[in-house]
Write a protein that holds these residues in place. Sequence first.
Motif, PDB file in Angstrom:
ATOM      1  N   LYS A   1     -80.289  -7.453  12.689  1.00  0.00           N
ATOM      2  CA  LYS A   1     -79.238  -6.797  11.920  1.00  0.00           C
ATOM      3  C   LYS A   1     -77.884  -6.910  12.628  1.00  0.00           C
ATOM      4  CE  LYS A   1     -80.105  -2.078  13.648  1.00  0.00           C
ATOM      5  NZ  LYS A   1     -80.413  -0.684  13.211  1.00  0.00           N
ATOM      6  N   VAL A   2     -77.912  -7.001  13.952  1.00  0.00           N
ATOM      7  CA  VAL A   2     -76.659  -7.195  14.693  1.00  0.00           C
ATOM      8  C   VAL A   2     -76.066  -8.561  14.381  1.00  0.00           C
ATOM      9  CG1 VAL A   2     -75.629  -7.365  16.988  1.00  0.00           C
ATOM     10  CG2 VAL A   2     -77.360  -5.615  16.526  1.00  0.00           C
TER      11      VAL A   2
ATOM     12  N   PHE B   1     -75.950  -7.575   3.777  1.00  0.00           N
ATOM     13  CA  PHE B   1     -77.173  -6.802   3.584  1.00  0.00           C
ATOM     14  C   PHE B   1     -78.270  -7.408   4.467  1.00  0.00           C
ATOM     15  CE2 PHE B   1     -74.742  -5.725  -0.112  1.00  0.00           C
ATOM     16  CZ  PHE B   1     -75.044  -4.383  -0.336  1.00  0.00           C
ATOM     17  N   TYR B   2     -78.787  -6.551   5.309  1.00  0.00           N
ATOM     18  CA  TYR B   2     -79.871  -6.969   6.191  1.00  0.00           C
ATOM     19  C   TYR B   2     -81.183  -6.435   5.619  1.00  0.00           C
ATOM     20  CZ  TYR B   2     -83.064  -6.955  10.167  1.00  0.00           C
ATOM     21  OH  TYR B   2     -84.163  -7.121  10.982  1.00  0.00           O
ATOM     22  N   VAL B   3     -82.112  -7.331   5.304  1.00  0.00           N
ATOM     23  CA  VAL B   3     -83.409  -6.981   4.718  1.00  0.00           C
ATOM     24  C   VAL B   3     -84.477  -7.178   5.783  1.00  0.00           C
ATOM     25  CG1 VAL B   3     -85.039  -7.399   2.849  1.00  0.00           C
ATOM     26  CG2 VAL B   3     -82.588  -7.743   2.469  1.00  0.00           C
ATOM     27  N   ARG B   4     -85.170  -6.098   6.100  1.00  0.00           N
ATOM     28  CA  ARG B   4     -86.188  -6.154   7.138  1.00  0.00           C
ATOM     29  C   ARG B   4     -87.333  -7.079   6.736  1.00  0.00           C
ATOM     30  NH1 ARG B   4     -85.141  -0.746   6.076  1.00  0.00           N
ATOM     31  NH2 ARG B   4     -83.856   0.340   7.630  1.00  0.00           N
TER      32      ARG B   4
ATOM     33  N   ASN C   1     -86.137   0.784   0.321  1.00  0.00           N
ATOM     34  CA  ASN C   1     -85.682   1.359   1.588  1.00  0.00           C
ATOM     35  C   ASN C   1     -85.884   0.414   2.760  1.00  0.00           C
ATOM     36  OD1 ASN C   1     -88.436   1.408   1.780  1.00  0.00           O
ATOM     37  ND2 ASN C   1     -88.618   3.638   2.011  1.00  0.00           N
ATOM     38  N   ASN C   2     -85.905  -0.884   2.451  1.00  0.00           N
ATOM     39  CA  ASN C   2     -86.146  -1.855   3.511  1.00  0.00           C
ATOM     40  C   ASN C   2     -84.895  -2.651   3.867  1.00  0.00           C
ATOM     41  OD1 ASN C   2     -86.037  -3.297   1.123  1.00  0.00           O
ATOM     42  ND2 ASN C   2     -87.406  -4.910   1.885  1.00  0.00           N
ATOM     43  N   SER C   3     -83.711  -2.177   3.451  1.00  0.00           N
ATOM     44  CA  SER C   3     -82.508  -2.932   3.754  1.00  0.00           C
ATOM     45  C   SER C   3     -81.376  -2.001   4.173  1.00  0.00           C
ATOM     46  CB  SER C   3     -82.073  -3.770   2.543  1.00  0.00           C
ATOM     47  OG  SER C   3     -81.736  -2.949   1.451  1.00  0.00           O
TER      48      SER C   3
END
Length: 838
Positions: free
Chosen positions: A394-395, A411-414, A441-443
């Motif tokens: 995410k960084v 948008f960072y998606v786990r 709730n994964n982003s």
Amino acid sequence: MLTHRSSSPATLCLSLLGLYFLGLVLSQPTANLSTTWAASSISSVSFGNGSPVGSVKPILLRGNDVPSFACGFVSMLSETSYLFAISIVYTNASQIDQTYTAFPEVVWAANRNNPMVNPTLELTSEGDLILKDGDGPVAWSTNTSGKSVVGLNLTDSGNLVLFDDNNVPVWQSFDHPMDSLVLGQKLTIGQKLVPSVSETNWTAQSLLSLSMTSTGLFAQMDTNPPQVYYPVRINFPNTSNDSNYIEFVNGTLALFTNSTRNGSVFINIPSASLFMRLEYDGHLRAYEFDTAKYQWTVAADILVRDYGDCGYPTVCGQYGICTSNGQCTCPDSNGGTNYFKQTNDRHPNLGCYEEVPLSCDNLQFQSLLELGDLSYFTYSTDPQSTPDLANVTKVNCKDACAKNCSCKAAFYVRGSNIRSDAGSCYLLSEVFSLMNLEQLNNSIGYIKVQNSSNKGGKTNRLGLILGSSLGSLFALIIVIGVIKVSSRKREVVDEADEDHLDQVPGMVMRFTYDSLKVITEDFSKKLGEGGFGSVFEGILKDGSKVAVKRLDGLGHIKKSFLAEVETIGSIHHVNLVTLVGFCTESSHRLLVYEYMPNGSLDKWIFCISSEYALNWQQRRKIIYDIAKGLNYLHEECRRKILHLDIKPQNILLDENFNAKVADFGLSKLIDRDKSQVMTTMRGTPGYLAPEWLSAAITEKVDVYSFGVVVLEIVSARKLFDNSQDSENTYLVGVFRRKAEEGGLSDFIDSHSEDMRLNEAQAVNMLRIAAWCLQGDSTKRPSMSTIVKVLDGLMDVPDDLEYDFSYPPLMKTSAKAPQEEVPYAASTPLLPSVLSGPR
């Protein structure tokens, strides 16, 4: 009832409208050549509550029940504003007392963005269907003149068709969809449905679209790159080709591949559905007629996914967050600075705007607002979407957006592996509605914001600034006093001018400078640059795009600018770019124009990529559009207006490749020395007529420039091409040599097979260009004559001279062929150049 030159079956049909309107099939719904219909001569049939809004002035009729199709003039916007349209109406003649109870549903319109007060439709003797507003210029045309058209027909499926002797369609409305599909209508690759920006604003088109590609059907926002919110992908092998299409058949929206029904994808729809429409909110809805209530009802909402309304890109407007309870909110910094405000406090669904617009000039003051559990429709509704960055932290995702000036959000998606910190990263250059839903709730969302200043400044520096400023304060007060007294009289005059401008009927909008900074995101998206200034993309609060031209170096001519705005703002023609508004505040001078999605002409004629290739009919239509626009400026205004800088960069193309002349009137804004009636020579090398050096300037300088542009369009070559050898560098010189050798056909675009198939027409167009390039301006045609030649009403003379004269300065300027150059020389300018329109 009809104004006509010859009778047709439609005439009989209309003469009996007083009986049952569409209740009886009175005649075949066709029309012959040389027929004219004037809306003022056709009786209206009212629907609903009997209001003039929603009435139809029918021309061609088909059917006596549902669906019944009426082709004619429809007043869907106001009682004095008409569209030439095809609409579905309920016309059950067996129940006379209940006939006309449902509003007509418009499924196609020719002048969707240009409603008319007094429209006239003509099917010419040459087979062209043209639409005018009263006795004005042609506003819309099928461009089918000379294509063996013998008649006009409205089919059982609601398709308006121009057909030839063999009953083969030459032109049909089904090939030019608006926002709707009717039963039996296909949507093929290259076609799209585009809704209006709102339920009440038909004159501006949305960024939403539904289009067919070789890989499937996609509903999306037409940004760059597109943002898809509903994909139907073709997963069958070997099916990605240009023959794929979707068709609205009874009870089904079917996707066909390889021109067969094998391997089709079906979306079931209630069988009673009569048409479907892509609407301003992004929904594709199918409609049926309720015979019990005598009204249209929604039979199905087709583009529905797991997230309800939150899955649509415009549900909460730009930057608006759609929540599980259906509310729209703005991004919040969790107790810190509020970076966003509601566009309209009473209507949260209209979105949010940035308190301080993003600016690439102040990257050091930007930060990324982190919002957990925030999702976006592109990847949430399309699992197969490709991330901009894969397998990153995410960084990494946040840093990528921070370093990219065009990035507005990330948008960072786990990933699926909870032990890994690697995931997918999506970078957005445009931000529409966001989603904050429990099931997503994964982003993590990172919204880029602009801080108003550097808040880390030290106290001693602030004190130094204040101390040094006090020393100049008293002198400044004295200077301000002197300026205030000396300019008070001028300010009164300027205010009177501005007040007068606000009272002009139909005057364009006045914008503040701050509002233009907001809609252009601090002038961060440059569309182009020219001699008058730079042009930036902007988005109004209703979602419609505009082009904002910031004029450079004109801050001192406020009075002339206001007069020019009044001039340009009062001109309305389908082939001139429309002025939406203006700004005159302090030293700022800006003009706000309609946005032209396909940009300037040079992008399309000087690129050999097949993606931008224009066929012969498109090129001919563009030339015709330019001629019509210039003819209006020269001859149809109360007094002549000269453009003085016709070139491909000043010809803009809308979404349908209709050409519009831009920057007309700006030449008048420069060098307004009325006492001498003189002007500094301005323009672009190679497009300037020879008389700029020695003679009085007339409208024939625009005719000369038009001739040069025609050469470029037909040959697809730039006026100056330094990649060629010396004798082929200057296009007009090459044209002259080809003409003398009798080889004009060799001058035609060699990359286009379609151009070769229309070689005879292309060569004749080159002869028109030669006529416009005559060295003696008196031998050049007027623009009205050129229009007549293009309409087939006149011929090009045979005694053309190909020994074109052109200014020697052209040779020395070849290294910068597309730059507008102000010359030191002066030349008399006829008073007509300084005149305004009617």
